[in-house]
Design a protein around this motif. Structure first.
Motif, PDB file in Angstrom:
ATOM      1  N   LYS A  92       4.000   6.529  -7.285  1.00  0.00           N
ATOM      2  CA  LYS A  92       4.469   7.839  -7.732  1.00  0.00           C
ATOM      3  C   LYS A  92       5.907   8.069  -7.269  1.00  0.00           C
TER       4      LYS A  92
ATOM      5  N   GLU B  98       2.840  14.555   3.464  1.00  0.00           N
ATOM      6  CA  GLU B  98       1.592  14.683   4.211  1.00  0.00           C
ATOM      7  C   GLU B  98       0.542  13.676   3.758  1.00  0.00           C
ATOM      8  N   GLY B  99       0.069  12.864   4.717  1.00  0.00           N
ATOM      9  CA  GLY B  99      -1.024  11.927   4.452  1.00  0.00           C
ATOM     10  C   GLY B  99      -0.680  10.769   3.550  1.00  0.00           C
ATOM     11  N   GLU B 100       0.601  10.548   3.280  1.00  0.00           N
ATOM     12  CA  GLU B 100       1.018   9.500   2.344  1.00  0.00           C
ATOM     13  C   GLU B 100       1.875   8.444   3.043  1.00  0.00           C
TER      14      GLU B 100
ATOM     15  N   SER C  77       5.180   6.720   2.223  1.00  0.00           N
ATOM     16  CA  SER C  77       6.295   6.942   1.306  1.00  0.00           C
ATOM     17  C   SER C  77       7.424   5.965   1.615  1.00  0.00           C
TER      18      SER C  77
ATOM     19  N   ASP D 242       2.156   4.722  -1.392  1.00  0.00           N
ATOM     20  CA  ASP D 242       1.636   5.815  -2.218  1.00  0.00           C
ATOM     21  C   ASP D 242       2.705   6.397  -3.127  1.00  0.00           C
ATOM     22  N   GLN D 243       3.925   6.517  -2.609  1.00  0.00           N
ATOM     23  CA  GLN D 243       4.977   7.151  -3.405  1.00  0.00           C
ATOM     24  C   GLN D 243       6.344   6.670  -2.946  1.00  0.00           C
TER      25      GLN D 243
ATOM     26  N   GLY E 216       2.090  12.023   7.772  1.00  0.00           N
ATOM     27  CA  GLY E 216       2.335  10.913   6.863  1.00  0.00           C
ATOM     28  C   GLY E 216       3.232   9.872   7.508  1.00  0.00           C
TER      29      GLY E 216
ATOM     30  N   ASN F 112       0.817  -1.228   0.000  1.00  0.00           N
ATOM     31  CA  ASN F 112       0.000   0.000   0.000  1.00  0.00           C
ATOM     32  C   ASN F 112       0.847   1.272   0.000  1.00  0.00           C
TER      33      ASN F 112
END
Length: 293
Positions: A106, A158-160, A162, A75-76, A212, A73
């Protein structure tokens, strides 16, 4: 049943963040039977009578997962590359970018150790950074020593979830220490003999930075294009992919086909020649790969 996110996996235990509490859990035997291994980043359902003895009952569907490092899961990916010591390598960066793009994660390029560059090196890195920005990537130039660019990184986190990824010795742990000075993560100097550092991270763990989470990982132990097919590679180079829409032939691989818009773009210096050379090299590597049975 309570739910949470696995933020650390160590020695058979899974540490599940639920609200503000972290519960130490084990996996139920059913996971071994069904060949499901809980990963850091997994959203899970668990059962616990206290914060030291819990069991994971269910692993929810993942949007992606990486094998090495084992994490789900994401995000980046913050691709951490040093300007010097070790020297910046576009070939290695493009390899990382392909692997990340293929996994639908990403990428954000973070070039560290800018404080160690001389004037010529600084200009060269600035030029490369501009090339990658034109290709469509976010590029940050940073220094953990002077804190150059560190504040620019916070909004991206923020909120990711990584992942910090890059070869050893580029300053991943130093960068995390700069983002969160209270961590005190261990760092190692570069080996002058090998030209690279030793891995200082031994397990995968999600570290809270702002709102995050950042995964400090042992790094990608495999950079081979195991699952990538030749026709996939085009989509892992966004600058090439955009131009390929103008190619005369569908499925153009941009090697020997006539009326290829990508080769025209190389000629017109719209795409850096080194990016195209890496594309061709990776394509040949995939072509030469031994078939799996």
């Amino acid at each position: 049943m309570p739910e949470g996110k696995i933020i650390k996996a160590l020695s058979g235990f899974y540490y599940v963040l639920s609200g503000k509490d972290t519960v130490q859990c084990r996996g139920r035997g059913v996971f071994r039977k069904n060949k499901v291994t809980p990963l850091v980043g997994d959203e899970v359902v668990y059962q616990a009578e206290n914060d030291k003895e819990g069991y994971i009952l269910e692993v929810k569907d993942r949007k992606n997962e990486l094998v090495r490092p084992p994490i789900a899961n994401v995000d980046q990916a913050i691709l951490v590359f040093s300007a010097v010591e070790p020297d910046f390598s576009t070939a290695l960066l493009d390899r990382f970018l392909v692997l990340v793009e293929f996994n639908h994660i990403k990428p954000i390029i973070c070039i560290t150790k800018m404080d160690l560059t001389n004037d010529d090196q600084y200009k060269e890195i600035q030029s490369y950074a501009e090339d990658y920005r034109k290709a469509g990537y976010e590029v940050l130039l940073t220094s953990s020593e002077t804190e150059e660019g560190i504040k620019d990184l916070y909004p991206f986190l923020e909120g990711e979830i990584s992942v910090f990824a890059g070869q050893s010795g580029v300053g991943k742990s130093s960068l995390l220490n700069a983002l969160r000075p209270d961590l005190g993560l261990r760092t190692n100097d570069i080996s002058s003999h090998l030209g690279r550092g030793k891995h200082t991270t031994r397990h995968v763990e999600l570290i809270k930075v702002g709102n995050g989470h950042v995964a400090d990982t042992p790094g990608f132990s495999s950079l081979e294009f195991i699952d990538i097919e030749m026709e996939d590679l085009n989509f892992c180079f966004p600058d090439i992919q955009r131009k390929s829409e103008e190619c005369k032939f569908r499925g153009c691989l941009h090697i020997a086909e006539p009326k290829c818009a990508v080769k025209d773009a190389i000629q017109n210096q719209e795409i850096p020649n080194y990016r195209y050379e890496h594309y061709k090299s990776f394509l040949q590597e995939i072509k030469d790969r031994k078939p799996r049975y």
